[in-house]
Each structure stands twice: as structure tokens, then as C-alpha cells.
Design a protein around this motif. Sequence first.
Motif, mmCIF file in Angstrom:
data_model
loop_
_atom_site.group_PDB
_atom_site.id
_atom_site.type_symbol
_atom_site.label_atom_id
_atom_site.label_comp_id
_atom_site.label_asym_id
_atom_site.label_seq_id
_atom_site.Cartn_x
_atom_site.Cartn_y
_atom_site.Cartn_z
ATOM 1 N N SER A 16 0.824 -1.214 0.000
ATOM 2 C CA SER A 16 0.000 0.000 0.000
ATOM 3 C C SER A 16 0.857 1.262 0.000
ATOM 4 O O SER A 16 1.875 1.329 0.686
ATOM 5 N N VAL A 17 0.424 2.245 -0.771
ATOM 6 C CA VAL A 17 1.123 3.531 -0.847
ATOM 7 C C VAL A 17 0.206 4.622 -0.298
ATOM 8 O O VAL A 17 -0.911 4.804 -0.786
ATOM 9 N N ILE A 61 -10.491 -2.150 2.390
ATOM 10 C CA ILE A 61 -9.579 -2.481 3.497
ATOM 11 C C ILE A 61 -8.432 -1.475 3.541
ATOM 12 O O ILE A 61 -8.087 -0.943 4.604
ATOM 13 N N ALA A 62 -7.858 -1.219 2.378
ATOM 14 C CA ALA A 62 -6.719 -0.293 2.324
ATOM 15 C C ALA A 62 -7.142 1.113 2.768
ATOM 16 O O ALA A 62 -6.406 1.793 3.500
ATOM 17 N N PHE A 73 -5.056 6.716 0.934
ATOM 18 C CA PHE A 73 -4.572 5.582 0.149
ATOM 19 C C PHE A 73 -4.574 5.956 -1.328
ATOM 20 O O PHE A 73 -5.580 6.440 -1.857
ATOM 21 N N TYR A 74 -3.434 5.704 -2.013
ATOM 22 C CA TYR A 74 -3.313 6.086 -3.423
ATOM 23 C C TYR A 74 -3.231 4.893 -4.371
ATOM 24 O O TYR A 74 -3.458 5.036 -5.562
ATOM 25 N N GLY A 75 -2.857 3.724 -3.836
ATOM 26 C CA GLY A 75 -2.751 2.553 -4.712
ATOM 27 C C GLY A 75 -1.718 1.591 -4.171
ATOM 28 O O GLY A 75 -1.211 1.755 -3.056
ATOM 29 N N PRO A 97 -7.041 -9.434 11.654
ATOM 30 C CA PRO A 97 -8.413 -8.954 11.864
ATOM 31 C C PRO A 97 -8.674 -7.735 10.975
ATOM 32 O O PRO A 97 -7.909 -6.780 10.986
ATOM 33 N N GLY A 98 -9.702 -7.834 10.184
ATOM 34 C CA GLY A 98 -10.015 -6.730 9.279
ATOM 35 C C GLY A 98 -9.311 -6.822 7.945
ATOM 36 O O GLY A 98 -9.607 -6.056 7.030
ATOM 37 N N ASN A 99 -8.358 -7.710 7.806
ATOM 38 C CA ASN A 99 -7.676 -7.884 6.531
ATOM 39 C C ASN A 99 -7.299 -9.357 6.334
ATOM 40 O O ASN A 99 -6.175 -9.767 6.604
#
Lengths: 143, 219
Positions: A16-17, A61-62, A73-75, A97-99
Motif C-alpha cells: 500500500s502507498v 480495506i486499504a 490511500f493512493y494505490g 483482523p479486518g484484513n
Amino acid sequence: MTSAEDFAPSENLGRSVFSSRQAKRAIRGIVPFHVFLEKEGEPLISVDRLDKSKSQEALQIAQSIATSRDRTFYGWAAVTADVAASNGRRVTPSPQPGNPFHADIVLPAPAIEDRDEQKQHAQELATEAQWRGLDEVRQPDIR
Amino acid sequence: MDAQVESVAASYPANSSYKSAMDPLMEGFAPSWNQRTGEEDPDYESSLLRWWKETGEKLQAMYMEDDDSSVFELDVDSSAAGSPPNKIWFIETAWERNQDLRAVLEDLCQATREAWEEGYPIPSDLALANARFLLRAAFKYARLRYEVYPTPDGEIAIDASAGRGCSVLLLCESEGGVLCLVNMNGKLRRARFSDALRLPDGFVCEALDEMVLSEVTRT
């Protein structure tokens, strides 16, 4: 080395970015190496299993993680599992949890003890990474 | 100043320090610019003004370096809340008018601000100076795509790429050292240097050569 039953070699693992500048550089074609650089001595690089989840699900999620960190979150900078698991690295699923689609790239021992080695792994992963921006992620799932 | 510069200057918000600081700058610089290039550069003054406008800060110094480049030091007012604590530069030479190099030099100028905004250690003046030197040297040696950015370790990274699988990374450290990381399709090597001014040496040049060859092969 991957766990054969867990990861197909072509499976995409996304880092994640949360930085607009890093995203802009990735869009221009160069993923900054420190996208894949963790703190000194940290053996795990956190990633998302992009092919295991529907795009919208992974995106939610991200974005939820970004919100909890007061970021945007950008991508993702995505590498395939076989790249992630080369040069002494391995990948392992690590649902959280959550992901449920969370996984880790595990660095070899020398990279944990040697910051330069750690940076070299980050560089290799970044060089092989492909950018998956929000425009792409927001496309309807074809599967 | 020519008409275009006048129009840009007119659009600049009221700033009492602008006229007194900028006019002598332009008077002193524009003639030498024309002598060097033999032609007008409509972008030069406007880019300078754009920088001035974006930063909106005090001009601390303007001087010529040995290599005929001009350095404009703009010091951000550290007393203002929310401002990064360090200075940025504007640098210009004739050959640096290349748009690609200009873009990465502008990124380098922003590196201190970027580090501050990202929560990274502020790069040292030495790291910034080494990065500026190395970037220009590398660009002269090999016309590749470069990105410049601060890192979480307080370095300035010069990242050269020739597409997926190939990259040369020069990390200018705050203490003055440089770490060079090379990835050629998964074949990794690296070298550490204590003196940036001796670069690019054989190791770095070989890596840049490989990058150029890789790019040619792809095309």
C-alpha cells in the motif's frame, strides 16, 4: 521460496502507498525503493494479496487502514509472488483482523542485520513492482 | 525584463520584498544568460518567478558557482507555524535547461520540504550538495530517467531506471557517504563510497552503462 499451496508464482502482492509523492513517482514509472523499506531490523514487509480479494474489497480495506493512520490511500506497488520470494526472501500468508488478505514478505537473516542489504532487497522489489492506482482498482471486477 | 517577465511579475501577489530583491537579480542575470546561449529563453525568468511565487520566502543569497551555475537560496521562515525548517535552492545553468534534468533538480529543491512533510529526518546540507553534484554528473554521463527523493534514513536518493528489473540507486547520506545499489534483472551488487566528489567512478559508470544498454535493447 513460497508455500506452494498458498501462493501461485504469478499472484500479485500489493504494498500500500499512502504518499501522494510516492504515487506520482510510481505513475511516472519509478516506484521509490523505500515503498518496500521497513524499519531497520524488521524482517517482515507487509503486503496485500490482491488476486485473492475482489478489487473493491481490497480497496475498502486499504482505505480503512489509511483512515486509521490519518493518511490517504493512493494505490499499490505490486510484485508477483515469485519475485517476492526470490533472492533468499519468502512469502507467507498472515491474515489479520479486518484484513484476511494480508501476507508478509520475509527477508533473509543478512537483511535483518545489515541495513544496506535490507535496502538492496527494497530496491529489487521496487524495481520489479507495477503500479496499481485507484483508477485501475475502481474498475468493476471481471471475475 | 521583457514583456513576458513583466506580465508574470505583475501577477505576483503584492510583496514588498519582491521588487527590491528580484529586479537587481534579473538585471544582473539576463544579459549573461543571453551571452551564454546566444538566444532568448522565455522560460527562464518565468520559472524563476514561479519558484519565487511558490515559495514566497525571503531570498537569502544568490551567487555563482565555479561551474557557472547560479544558486538562489531561499530560506523558509522557520518561525512560521507549519513551515519546514530548512532552505531550498533554485539552480540553473545553460545545459540544465533540459526539461528532464530541470524537473529532478526541482524535486531536489523540494526534498527538504518533502522530508519534513513525510516525517523523515531532514537531509543535511552535505547530502543535498552531494546529491546535486551527483545528479548533474550522472545526467551528463547517461541520459536516463531519474527520480530524486528523501528517504526515511535522512538520505537523498537518486533513482535511475531503465524499465522494470533494472535500476541504479545512489543514496547520499547525511554524513557525506554514498551507497550505490545496482539491480540488473535480479543480479544485485552494491558499493559504498566515503567521498561523493570522486563519483561517478568505474563502479557507478559501469552500472549506468548497463542501464543505457538495457534501455537500447528494450527499444
